[in-house]
Write an enzyme that holds these catalytic residues in place. Structure first.
Site, PDB file in Angstrom:
ATOM      1  N   HIS A   1       0.825  -1.223   0.000  1.00 42.28           N
ATOM      2  CA  HIS A   1       0.000   0.000   0.000  1.00 42.28           C
ATOM      3  C   HIS A   1       0.855   1.268   0.000  1.00 42.28           C
ATOM      4  O   HIS A   1       0.315   2.362  -0.007  1.00 42.28           O
ATOM      5  CB  HIS A   1      -0.947   0.025   1.201  1.00 42.28           C
ATOM      6  CG  HIS A   1      -1.879  -1.149   1.267  1.00 42.28           C
ATOM      7  ND1 HIS A   1      -2.641  -1.543   0.180  1.00 42.28           N
ATOM      8  CD2 HIS A   1      -2.157  -2.021   2.270  1.00 42.28           C
ATOM      9  CE1 HIS A   1      -3.362  -2.614   0.530  1.00 42.28           C
ATOM     10  NE2 HIS A   1      -3.081  -2.924   1.778  1.00 42.28           N
TER      11      HIS A   1
HETATM   12 ZN   LIG Z   1      -3.657  -7.529   3.166  1.00 34.09          ZN
END
Ligand SMILES: [Zn+2]
Length: 322
Positions: free
Chosen positions: A118
Site C-alpha cells: 500500500h
Molecule cells: Zn492484506
C-alpha cells in the site's frame, strides 16, 4: 533456502494496537524449530539510494527524521519512532536480499515480513511505510543492467495474492512495461480507491477455495499471454484465510496451500526465480495466520529443493535470464 528477517527490530506500538506485530517473531521461531533446511539471515537496511529508486527523497527524509505531517503518519497506522524507521528499511532490505538470493542460483528465497504494497512513492498507508517489493524490483533491474547491458531490462512479474489490492505497487509501475503487476483481491475490501494494475481480479466477499483457485488459474494464463518474466515476486498474504479478521474471503488452509503451490509451480515450470514476502495476515487467532505462513514455507522448500538439485547437476548455477 535463504530467508531474511528484521523482526528483532521492535516497532513499539501502544497497548491494544490492532497490528499483530508478534506474528513475525513467532513465524521465525517456528521456521527455526521446524525446518532445518531454512537458513535465517538478518536483513540489512536498504540505503537512501536504494529507497530512492522508488520513493521521493522528501518522503524518505520525513520517515527518517519523524517529520511526516500527523495526517500522513496516521494513514500509515503506526506511530513514528526511530525504530519504526529502521525496521521499515530492514524490511525492504530483506526483500532485496531474497530477490538477490533467488536470482543468483537459489531459485527461491523469502522475506518473513514485507509485501508492504500500500506504500506509494511519496506516502505510506495501511501499515506500509516503504514498498519493499517495488524497491527490490527496481534494484534487481539496475543490478541486471550493469552486467547484461545489451539484453534490455530485467522483466519482473509481481504476483500479489494478499487479499487487499496492491494499490501502491500498481501506481508505482503504472507506466512501466518492464514490470507486470497482478493483484487478486477482495472487491469490497481496503483500499477503497483502487489503482489499476496490469491485471486486477476482484473477488466478492465470501469467495471460497474453488472459485479462488479458478480465478488464479485464469489470471496466470493471462499473465503468460501478456508477459514473460525473468523474476517473479510473490506476495503470499495469509489474509484470504477464512479465519482472518480483515479478509472477508473464505479460503481454507488447504486452499491457501494449493494457491501457493500453483504460483510456485508456475514459476518452477518456467525455471523463473521466485522471491516471496508474507504481506498481510490478521487472524482472529494469530496462530492461524502463522500456520498459513508456515504452510507457505513447506511448499516453498519443496520447490527450492528442485532448484538445488538442478544446480548440482548443471555446470552453471547462476540464473541468467535472457
Ligand atoms: Zn492484506
Amino acid at each position: 533456502m535463504q530467508v531474511f528477517y528484521a523482526d528483532h527490530f521492535i516497532l513499539p506500538l501502544p497497548a491494544g494496537h490492532r497490528f499483530p506485530m508478534a506474528k513475525y517473531g513467532r513465524l521465525r521461531e517456528r521456521l527455526a524449530a521446524e525446518w532445518p533446511a531454512i537458513q535465517l539471515g538478518q536483513a540489512l537496511p536498504a540505503s537512501d539510494g536504494e529507497l530512492a529508486l522508488v520513493h521521493t527523497p522528501a518522503y524518505i527524509g520525513a520517515i527518517q527524521h519523524g517529520t511526516l505531517p500527523p495526517v500522513a503518519q496516521r494513514e500509515i497506522g503506526f506511530p513514528w519512532s526511530p525504530a519504526m524507521a529502521e525496521r521499515a528499511r530492514r524490511s525492504v532490505g530483506a526483500t532485496i536480499q531474497a530477490c538477490r538470493a533467488a536470482m543468483s542460483g537459489d531459485g527461491m528465497a523469502a522475506n518473513i515480513a514485507g509485501g508492504t504494497h500500500h506504500a506509494y512513492a511519496d506516502k505510506g498507508s495501511g501499515f506500509c511505510v516503504f514498498n519493499d517489493v517495488a524497491v527490490a524490483a527496481r534494484l534487481m533491474q539496475a543490478e541486471h543492467a550493469r552486467t547484461h547491458r545489451a539484453r534490455g531490462p530485467l522483466r519482473v512479474a509481481i504476483v500479489d495474492l494478499d487479499v487487499h489490492q496492491g494499490n501502491g505497487t500498481a501506481h508505482i509501475f503504472a507506466n512501466d512495461s518492464s514490470v507486470f503487476t497482478l493483484s487478486l483481491h477482495g472487491e469490497k475490501n481496503f483500499p477503497f480507491r483502487k489503482e489499476p494494475s496490469d491485471l486486477d481480479v476482484e473477488l466478492p466477499d465470501g469467495t471460497g477455495d474453488a472459485v479462488y483457485l479458478e480465478a488464479l488459474e485464469r489470471a496466470l494464463d493471462e499473465l503468460e499471454r501478456r508477459f514473460e518474466p525473468d523474476l517473479v515476486i510473490y506476495l503470499a498474504g495469509a489474509d484470504p484465510h477464512e479465519g482472518d479478521r480483515l479478509g472477508r474471503l473464505k479460503l481454507t488452509f488447504d486452499g491457501l496451500e494449493a494457491r501457493d503451490r500453483r504460483v510456485m509451480d508456475w514459476a518452477w515450470q518456467r525455471r523463473r526465480p521466485l522471491a516471496f514476502a508474507m504481506a498481510g495476515g490478521y487472524g482472529t487467532d494469530m496462530e492461524a495466520t502463522v500456520q498459513a505462513q508456515v504452510n507457505t514455507y513447506r511448499v516453498a522448500l519443496q520447490y527450492q529443493a528442485r532448484w538445488a538439485a538442478r544446480s548440482s547437476t548443471e555446470t552453471g548455477t547462476a540464473v541468467t535470464p535472457a
